[in-house]
Write a protein that holds these residues in place. Structure first.
Motif, PDB file in Angstrom:
ATOM      1  N   TRP A  27     -33.720 -50.344  44.482  1.00 30.26           N
ATOM      2  CA  TRP A  27     -33.848 -48.936  44.123  1.00 30.26           C
ATOM      3  C   TRP A  27     -32.797 -48.563  43.092  1.00 30.26           C
ATOM      4  N   VAL A  29     -30.433 -45.848  41.430  1.00 30.75           N
ATOM      5  CA  VAL A  29     -29.724 -44.695  41.992  1.00 30.75           C
ATOM      6  C   VAL A  29     -29.386 -43.703  40.882  1.00 30.75           C
ATOM      7  N   ASP A  62     -25.481 -52.242  49.719  1.00 27.79           N
ATOM      8  CA  ASP A  62     -25.971 -53.205  48.735  1.00 27.79           C
ATOM      9  C   ASP A  62     -25.820 -54.639  49.245  1.00 27.79           C
ATOM     10  N   GLU A 112     -36.478 -43.797  51.482  1.00 30.21           N
ATOM     11  CA  GLU A 112     -35.578 -43.134  50.543  1.00 30.21           C
ATOM     12  C   GLU A 112     -34.801 -42.000  51.213  1.00 30.21           C
ATOM     13  N   ILE A 116     -30.782 -41.926  51.542  1.00 30.68           N
ATOM     14  CA  ILE A 116     -30.081 -40.856  50.827  1.00 30.68           C
ATOM     15  C   ILE A 116     -29.131 -40.125  51.779  1.00 30.68           C
ATOM     16  N   LEU A 138     -33.275 -41.943  44.829  1.00 28.70           N
ATOM     17  CA  LEU A 138     -33.531 -43.384  44.846  1.00 28.70           C
ATOM     18  C   LEU A 138     -34.954 -43.605  44.363  1.00 28.70           C
ATOM     19  N   ARG A 139     -35.124 -44.514  43.432  1.00 27.31           N
ATOM     20  CA  ARG A 139     -36.457 -44.736  42.859  1.00 27.31           C
ATOM     21  C   ARG A 139     -36.654 -46.196  42.501  1.00 27.31           C
TER      22      ARG A 139
END
Length: 284
Positions: A27, A29, A62, A112, A116, A138-139
């Motif tokens: 994702w 950020v 991460d 997401e 988040i 987040l995408r």
């Protein structure tokens, strides 16, 4: 005053899903900070945003396996190690590793919204007093091409890639004599959807597992790396064994050679990604 930073970083991680098991994800950020100007006439120095906030994200989620707190997966922490044993959709997955390999996120699923909320709880208390609020987006990478979700571990890596279940959402490009082959791209993306990519030399007998118990139709893996000892087992149907390490370079080479076997008269090019905007190219 509002400060924004698009594409601050990319989170490459895996998460435990009730239906899909371990799902590799990537994702992008985006971050927005709301606050007052400081003595430098800034909300926060861009250099500090990128360095400080990225470091918090790297340290909390991460290259980890994210597990929702409400998921019944027999999660245990003991003596600096974490383990779980989980059944999903008729499949099995278990792991034992140093506790830094796992991130627990409040809620009944990883998406997401839950991530988040988790990141906001981690980041906002570490911001200076003039920063009053943060917003996070987040995408996934926007694409019309084919991609797959995979998890793996790299025991030879001296950083966080050595964690035995972390992953990526990755594009794949396959070309014959310079021409894109979307049919093959789709086939491999479907074959490797939500896959665990294991390395042949990391396979062990079930009886060699020290902390967890495998099922008859599992593969078992274990290795020692600089962060400690890792082991896992997973249903064979959710795993593909490669005769090499599962770095993106080796994945690209493996795919090119496999595809070449069925297409010996073609120049095969594979463009394999590891998450967003990075990867390797191999020819066969």
């Amino acid at each position: 005053m509002i400060l924004f930073v698009d594409a601050l970083t990319v989170i490459d991680f895996s998460y435990l899903c009730a239906k899909r098991g371990a799902v590799g994800e990537s994702w992008i950020v985006d971050m927005t900070l709301h606050g007052q100007l400081n003595e430098e006439s800034m909300v926060l120095d861009f250099a500090k945003v990128k360095k400080q906030i990225k470091a918090i994200i790297d340290n909390t989620i991460d290259h980890k396996l994210a597990i929702p707190s409400a998921l019944n997966c027999q999660l245990e922490n003991r003596d600096g190690r974490v383990s779980f044993d989980y059944e999903f959709s008729g499949h099995h997955l278990a792991m034992n590793a140093p506790d830094e390999a796992v991130c627990v996120v409040e809620g009944d699923k990883i998406d997401e919204a839950s991530v988040i909320a988790f990141l906001k709880q981690q980041i906002l208390p570490q911001m200076p007093d003039n920063v009053k609020d943060i917003e996070i987006t987040l995408r996934p990478e926007q694409t019309s091409s084919f991609y797959y979700h995979y998890s793996h571990g790299l025991k030879k890596h001296d950083g966080n890639c050595q964690r035995i279940i972390h992953g990526h959402r990755s594009l794949i490009g396959i070309f014959f004599d310079g021409v894109s082959m979307p049919r093959l791209q789709k086939e491999w993306s479907q074959k490797w959807e939500d896959i665990y990519l294991g390395t042949q030399e990391d396979l062990i007998e079930h009886a060699q597992l020290q902390y967890i118990t495998a099922r008859e139709d599992d593969y078992s893996f274990a290795y020692e790396s600089s962060q400690g000892y890792f082991e896992m087992c997973i249903s064979k149907s959710r795993c593909d064994i490669l005769p090499c390490d599962t770095t993106v370079e080796c994945i690209a080479e493996y795919l090119a050679n496999e595809i070449k076997k069925s297409n010996p008269d073609k120049e095969v090019k594979v463009r394999a990604y590891e998450g967003v905007g990075k990867g390797a190219i191999a020819y066969a």
